[in-house]
Design an enzyme around this catalytic site. Structure first.
Site, PDB file in Angstrom:
ATOM      1  N   HIS A 179       0.745  -1.152   0.108  1.00 31.49           N
ATOM      2  CA  HIS A 179       0.125   0.121  -0.029  1.00 31.49           C
ATOM      3  C   HIS A 179       0.741   1.647   0.005  1.00 31.49           C
ATOM      4  O   HIS A 179       1.795   1.039   0.474  1.00 31.49           O
ATOM      5  CB  HIS A 179      -0.500   0.058   1.539  1.00 31.49           C
ATOM      6  CG  HIS A 179       0.047   0.116   2.682  1.00 31.49           C
ATOM      7  ND1 HIS A 179       0.535  -1.184   3.131  1.00 31.49           N
ATOM      8  CD2 HIS A 179       0.871   1.339   2.914  1.00 31.49           C
ATOM      9  CE1 HIS A 179       1.319  -0.559   3.977  1.00 31.49           C
ATOM     10  NE2 HIS A 179       1.319   0.873   3.995  1.00 31.49           N
ATOM     11  N   HIS A 184       5.926   6.520  -0.635  1.00 32.16           N
ATOM     12  CA  HIS A 184       6.793   5.039  -1.237  1.00 32.16           C
ATOM     13  C   HIS A 184       5.810   3.943  -0.994  1.00 32.16           C
ATOM     14  O   HIS A 184       4.549   4.119   0.284  1.00 32.16           O
ATOM     15  CB  HIS A 184       7.919   5.204   0.105  1.00 32.16           C
ATOM     16  CG  HIS A 184       7.578   4.753   1.318  1.00 32.16           C
ATOM     17  ND1 HIS A 184       6.914   5.785   2.257  1.00 32.16           N
ATOM     18  CD2 HIS A 184       7.209   4.007   2.508  1.00 32.16           C
ATOM     19  CE1 HIS A 184       6.894   5.527   3.724  1.00 32.16           C
ATOM     20  NE2 HIS A 184       6.373   4.361   3.575  1.00 32.16           N
TER      21      HIS A 184
HETATM   22  O1  3AM Z   1       3.998   2.879   4.361  1.00 34.30           O
HETATM   23  P1  3AM Z   1       4.573   2.221   5.495  1.00 34.30           P
HETATM   24  O2  3AM Z   1       4.536   0.561   5.233  1.00 34.30           O
HETATM   25  O3  3AM Z   1       5.803   2.626   5.698  1.00 34.30           O
HETATM   26  O4  3AM Z   1       5.526   2.072   8.883  1.00 34.30           O
HETATM   27  C1  3AM Z   1       3.916   2.390   9.032  1.00 34.30           C
HETATM   28  C2  3AM Z   1       3.511   2.106   7.230  1.00 34.30           C
HETATM   29  O5  3AM Z   1       4.057   2.904   6.875  1.00 34.30           O
HETATM   30  C3  3AM Z   1       3.475   3.684   9.145  1.00 34.30           C
HETATM   31  O6  3AM Z   1       2.255   3.559   9.257  1.00 34.30           O
HETATM   32  C4  3AM Z   1       2.212   2.725   8.334  1.00 34.30           C
HETATM   33  C5  3AM Z   1       1.253   1.113   8.801  1.00 34.30           C
HETATM   34  O7  3AM Z   1       1.720   0.767   9.609  1.00 34.30           O
HETATM   35  N1  3AM Z   1       3.774   3.479  11.156  1.00 34.30           N
HETATM   36  C6  3AM Z   1       3.341   3.150  11.592  1.00 34.30           C
HETATM   37  N2  3AM Z   1       3.988   3.444  12.908  1.00 34.30           N
HETATM   38  C7  3AM Z   1       3.924   4.902  12.765  1.00 34.30           C
HETATM   39  C8  3AM Z   1       4.469   6.528  13.450  1.00 34.30           C
HETATM   40  N3  3AM Z   1       4.276   5.730  14.697  1.00 34.30           N
HETATM   41  C9  3AM Z   1       3.798   5.447  11.256  1.00 34.30           C
HETATM   42  N4  3AM Z   1       3.763   6.376  10.245  1.00 34.30           N
HETATM   43  C10 3AM Z   1       4.149   7.087  11.190  1.00 34.30           C
HETATM   44  N5  3AM Z   1       4.314   7.256  12.935  1.00 34.30           N
END
Ligand code: 3AM
Length: 188
Positions: free
Chosen positions: A36, A119
């Protein structure tokens, strides 16, 4: 519940990314159905707060977004956290991300004010020291490109953290069937 808002990707993109994942020398590949593009990470919300977010997201009118994946990179410095495909910035995507962030704030969510770096995460790492072969892989795949492809909806997603990696579920999807803003309309 732990929520985020994301674009889910058409199957042909999952296919292209699974080829990329197959060559990765380290990390745990993100399963195809979990790939995603995060528009906003909302954090832990109560079901009442989630309802308010849903009402705000349902009011968004935005145009479909054409995405092009370009290059690969990793997050984390000496200790790598994740590997991702980059996404070329574009006006429709920025507009949508701003609308989603505004909608979340209108619903009372305290969103982190981070710069949006679009990304698609393709693998997670355990935070060990970066292996030289991972950096070599990143350098070797700098020319990776896929697209453009259309994304015609976005989703409110729930993430349940468990030992075997996060489990995502779509709580609601919202169509991107609005008109492009004048500045994003294609030239004729
Ligand atoms: O799109 P991605 O997979 O990079 O890294 C987590 C994931 O992003 C991000 O939210 C998405 C779904 O879990 N994520 C998790 N904790 C987070 C935080 N505390 C976060 N992004 C920002 N702050």
């Amino acid at each position: 519940m732990r929520l985020f808002v994301a674009l889910t990707l058409p199957w042909e993109v999952e296919d292209a990314l699974s080829h990329l994942q197959a060559s990765l020398p380290a990390g745990h590949p993100v399963p195809a159905e979990n790939l995603h593009l995060t528009l906003a990470f909302l954090g832990e919300l109560t079901s009442r707060e989630a309802e308010d977010v849903h009402d705000q997201l349902a009011g968004i009118r935005a145009a479909p977004v054409a995405l092009t994946l370009a290059g690969v990179d990793r997050f984390g410095d000496a200790r790598a956290r994740s590997v991702h495909a980059g996404v070329e910035g574009n006006a429709a995507l920025s507009h949508l991300q701003e609308k989603v962030a505004r909608a979340a704030r209108m619903a009372g969510v305290d969103l982190a004010r981070r710069r949006f770096k679009p990304h698609v995460t393709i693998a997670r790492l355990s935070g060990k020291r970066v292996e030289p072969r991972l950096d070599r892989w990143v350098a070797e795949h700098g020319l990776f490109r896929f697209g453009p492809f259309w994304v015609e909806d976005f989703a409110l997603m729930r993430s349940d953290l468990g030992g075997g990696g996060p489990v995502y579920s779509d709580l609601a999807t919202y169509p991107l069937d609005g008109e492009a803003a004048p500045a994003e309309a294609p030239l004729r």
